[in-house]
Design a protein around this motif. Structure first.
Motif, mmCIF file in Angstrom:
data_model
loop_
_atom_site.group_PDB
_atom_site.id
_atom_site.type_symbol
_atom_site.label_atom_id
_atom_site.label_comp_id
_atom_site.label_asym_id
_atom_site.label_seq_id
_atom_site.Cartn_x
_atom_site.Cartn_y
_atom_site.Cartn_z
ATOM 1 N N ALA A 52 -5.336 67.648 -5.536
ATOM 2 C CA ALA A 52 -5.728 69.057 -5.676
ATOM 3 C C ALA A 52 -4.598 69.922 -6.246
ATOM 4 O O ALA A 52 -4.845 71.051 -6.656
ATOM 5 C CB ALA A 52 -6.171 69.607 -4.322
ATOM 6 N N LEU A 53 -3.383 69.396 -6.282
ATOM 7 C CA LEU A 53 -2.254 70.158 -6.826
ATOM 8 C C LEU A 53 -2.454 70.373 -8.327
ATOM 9 O O LEU A 53 -3.050 69.530 -9.002
ATOM 10 C CB LEU A 53 -0.934 69.420 -6.585
ATOM 11 N N PRO A 54 -1.899 71.456 -8.880
ATOM 12 C CA PRO A 54 -2.039 71.697 -10.326
ATOM 13 C C PRO A 54 -1.134 70.789 -11.162
ATOM 14 O O PRO A 54 -1.178 70.824 -12.380
ATOM 15 C CB PRO A 54 -1.632 73.168 -10.478
ATOM 16 N N TYR A 55 -0.332 69.978 -10.525
ATOM 17 C CA TYR A 55 0.598 69.076 -11.202
ATOM 18 C C TYR A 55 0.551 67.706 -10.535
ATOM 19 O O TYR A 55 0.026 67.551 -9.437
ATOM 20 C CB TYR A 55 2.030 69.631 -11.152
ATOM 21 N N LYS A 56 1.118 66.716 -11.220
ATOM 22 C CA LYS A 56 1.289 65.381 -10.660
ATOM 23 C C LYS A 56 2.791 65.163 -10.504
ATOM 24 O O LYS A 56 3.587 65.664 -11.305
ATOM 25 C CB LYS A 56 0.710 64.302 -11.584
ATOM 26 N N TRP A 57 3.177 64.390 -9.501
ATOM 27 C CA TRP A 57 4.603 64.149 -9.333
ATOM 28 C C TRP A 57 4.856 62.753 -8.795
ATOM 29 O O TRP A 57 3.988 62.128 -8.212
ATOM 30 C CB TRP A 57 5.245 65.207 -8.444
ATOM 31 N N SER A 58 6.060 62.288 -9.065
ATOM 32 C CA SER A 58 6.519 61.004 -8.549
ATOM 33 C C SER A 58 8.019 61.123 -8.327
ATOM 34 O O SER A 58 8.650 62.077 -8.779
ATOM 35 C CB SER A 58 6.195 59.870 -9.534
ATOM 36 N N SER A 75 4.763 66.604 -13.692
ATOM 37 C CA SER A 75 3.999 66.780 -14.928
ATOM 38 C C SER A 75 2.936 67.841 -14.708
ATOM 39 O O SER A 75 2.091 67.708 -13.820
ATOM 40 C CB SER A 75 3.329 65.465 -15.330
ATOM 41 N N LEU A 76 2.983 68.882 -15.551
ATOM 42 C CA LEU A 76 2.069 70.011 -15.435
ATOM 43 C C LEU A 76 1.269 70.160 -16.722
ATOM 44 O O LEU A 76 1.836 70.480 -17.769
ATOM 45 C CB LEU A 76 2.867 71.299 -15.172
ATOM 46 N N PRO A 77 -0.049 69.908 -16.681
ATOM 47 C CA PRO A 77 -0.876 70.120 -17.877
ATOM 48 C C PRO A 77 -0.866 71.613 -18.257
ATOM 49 O O PRO A 77 -0.954 72.477 -17.389
ATOM 50 C CB PRO A 77 -2.278 69.688 -17.450
ATOM 51 N N LEU A 78 -0.747 71.883 -19.550
ATOM 52 C CA LEU A 78 -0.691 73.259 -20.048
ATOM 53 C C LEU A 78 -2.020 73.655 -20.678
ATOM 54 O O LEU A 78 -2.769 72.786 -21.142
ATOM 55 C CB LEU A 78 0.431 73.389 -21.085
ATOM 56 N N PRO A 79 -2.301 74.966 -20.728
ATOM 57 C CA PRO A 79 -3.506 75.405 -21.439
ATOM 58 C C PRO A 79 -3.448 74.936 -22.900
ATOM 59 O O PRO A 79 -2.362 74.863 -23.496
ATOM 60 C CB PRO A 79 -3.432 76.928 -21.347
ATOM 61 N N ALA A 80 -4.588 74.623 -23.471
ATOM 62 C CA ALA A 80 -4.659 74.109 -24.850
ATOM 63 C C ALA A 80 -3.893 75.028 -25.810
ATOM 64 O O ALA A 80 -4.003 76.248 -25.739
ATOM 65 C CB ALA A 80 -6.119 73.996 -25.287
ATOM 66 N N GLY A 81 -3.107 74.421 -26.674
ATOM 67 C CA GLY A 81 -2.367 75.150 -27.695
ATOM 68 C C GLY A 81 -1.072 75.802 -27.227
ATOM 69 O O GLY A 81 -0.381 76.435 -28.022
ATOM 70 N N VAL A 131 1.562 68.614 -22.107
ATOM 71 C CA VAL A 131 2.011 68.455 -20.718
ATOM 72 C C VAL A 131 3.492 68.808 -20.646
ATOM 73 O O VAL A 131 4.306 68.274 -21.396
ATOM 74 C CB VAL A 131 1.790 67.009 -20.211
ATOM 75 N N LEU A 132 3.819 69.723 -19.723
ATOM 76 C CA LEU A 132 5.219 70.055 -19.462
ATOM 77 C C LEU A 132 5.714 69.115 -18.375
ATOM 78 O O LEU A 132 5.063 68.987 -17.332
ATOM 79 C CB LEU A 132 5.343 71.512 -19.003
ATOM 80 N N THR A 133 6.828 68.433 -18.648
ATOM 81 C CA THR A 133 7.369 67.479 -17.684
ATOM 82 C C THR A 133 8.788 67.882 -17.297
ATOM 83 O O THR A 133 9.641 68.077 -18.163
ATOM 84 C CB THR A 133 7.383 66.048 -18.254
ATOM 85 N N PHE A 134 9.001 68.008 -15.990
ATOM 86 C CA PHE A 134 10.337 68.249 -15.443
ATOM 87 C C PHE A 134 10.911 66.916 -14.974
ATOM 88 O O PHE A 134 10.210 66.122 -14.348
ATOM 89 C CB PHE A 134 10.285 69.163 -14.214
ATOM 90 N N GLU A 135 12.168 66.685 -15.278
ATOM 91 C CA GLU A 135 12.919 65.569 -14.692
ATOM 92 C C GLU A 135 14.007 66.224 -13.854
ATOM 93 O O GLU A 135 14.992 66.731 -14.386
ATOM 94 C CB GLU A 135 13.522 64.660 -15.773
ATOM 95 N N LEU A 136 13.797 66.244 -12.551
ATOM 96 C CA LEU A 136 14.689 66.938 -11.635
ATOM 97 C C LEU A 136 15.645 65.946 -10.980
ATOM 98 O O LEU A 136 15.204 64.993 -10.327
ATOM 99 C CB LEU A 136 13.887 67.671 -10.569
#
Length: 192
Positions: free
Chosen positions: A29-35, A44-50, A97-102
């Motif tokens: 249900a989160l707006p992002y996926k994480w590992s 990883s956060l999906p962004l609005p198209a364009g 998709v915006l991806t953070f590597e923290l």
């Protein structure tokens, strides 16, 4: 509800399956996926198209993340579970998709630990159930592998209500001291 140690094997398996399903539904249900790995967290956060990088306001601080469309909606915002090494962390956009590597700050100080969630207001996962892939465990250097194995052992011990490796070591040291000093009274000795 019965505590896990009073449940039958079948009740415990059903309870654990129910907890896994609940946890999975919360994470989906989160707006992002994480590992995560011991030293890093990937988000990883999906962004609005364009949406392109220049359309975003991205804040990646030591203890905070924020992603907002300039002049528009906030897509992600909150306090991180733990400090990150900001200079060693990064973000990229690829295929919408915006991806953070923290980079976990704890990894920099040799205090590796699993995160129960990325943002403190989000649902937690049960970190005692994390099982690193065996193939990856063998890829670790000796010191890191020993640390991961110790963490896994301690998590299993806690789950079973048994002493952790540090507690076992303290009990052994006290027993050794008792044997070396039989003239002393240890009846009121407390471990802490």
């Amino acid at each position: 509800m019965a505590t896990e140690d009073k449940m039958s094997k079948e009740e415990r398996a059903a309870h654990e399956a129910q907890e896994r399903a609940r946890e999975q539904a919360e994470q989906e249900a989160l707006p992002y996926k994480w590992s995560q790995e011991l030293g890093t967290v990937s988000v990883s956060l999906p962004l609005p198209a364009g949406t392109r990088g220049r359309d975003l306001e991205v804040v990646m601080d030591r203890r905070r993340l924020k992603v907002a469309v300039k002049g528009g909606a906030t897509l992600l915002e909150g306090e991180l579970f733990e400090d990150i090494a900001k200079d060693d962390s990064s973000w990229t956009i690829d295929d919408g998709v915006l991806t953070f590597e923290l980079e976990k700050m704890s990894a920099h100080i040799g205090s590796h630990r699993w995160w129960p969630h990325v943002l403190t207001h989000d649902p937690r996962i049960d970190t005692t159930k994390i099982q690193p892939e065996n193939s990856k465990l063998s890829d670790l250097d000796g010191e890191t592998r020993a640390m991961v194995e110790k963490m896994m052992f301690d998590n299993q011990q806690r789950q079973a209500g048994k002493p952790t490796s540090d507690e076992i070591r303290k009990m052994e040291a006290l027993d050794k001291f008792k044997k070396a000093h039989p003239e002393m009274d240890f009846s009121n000795a407390k471990m802490g």
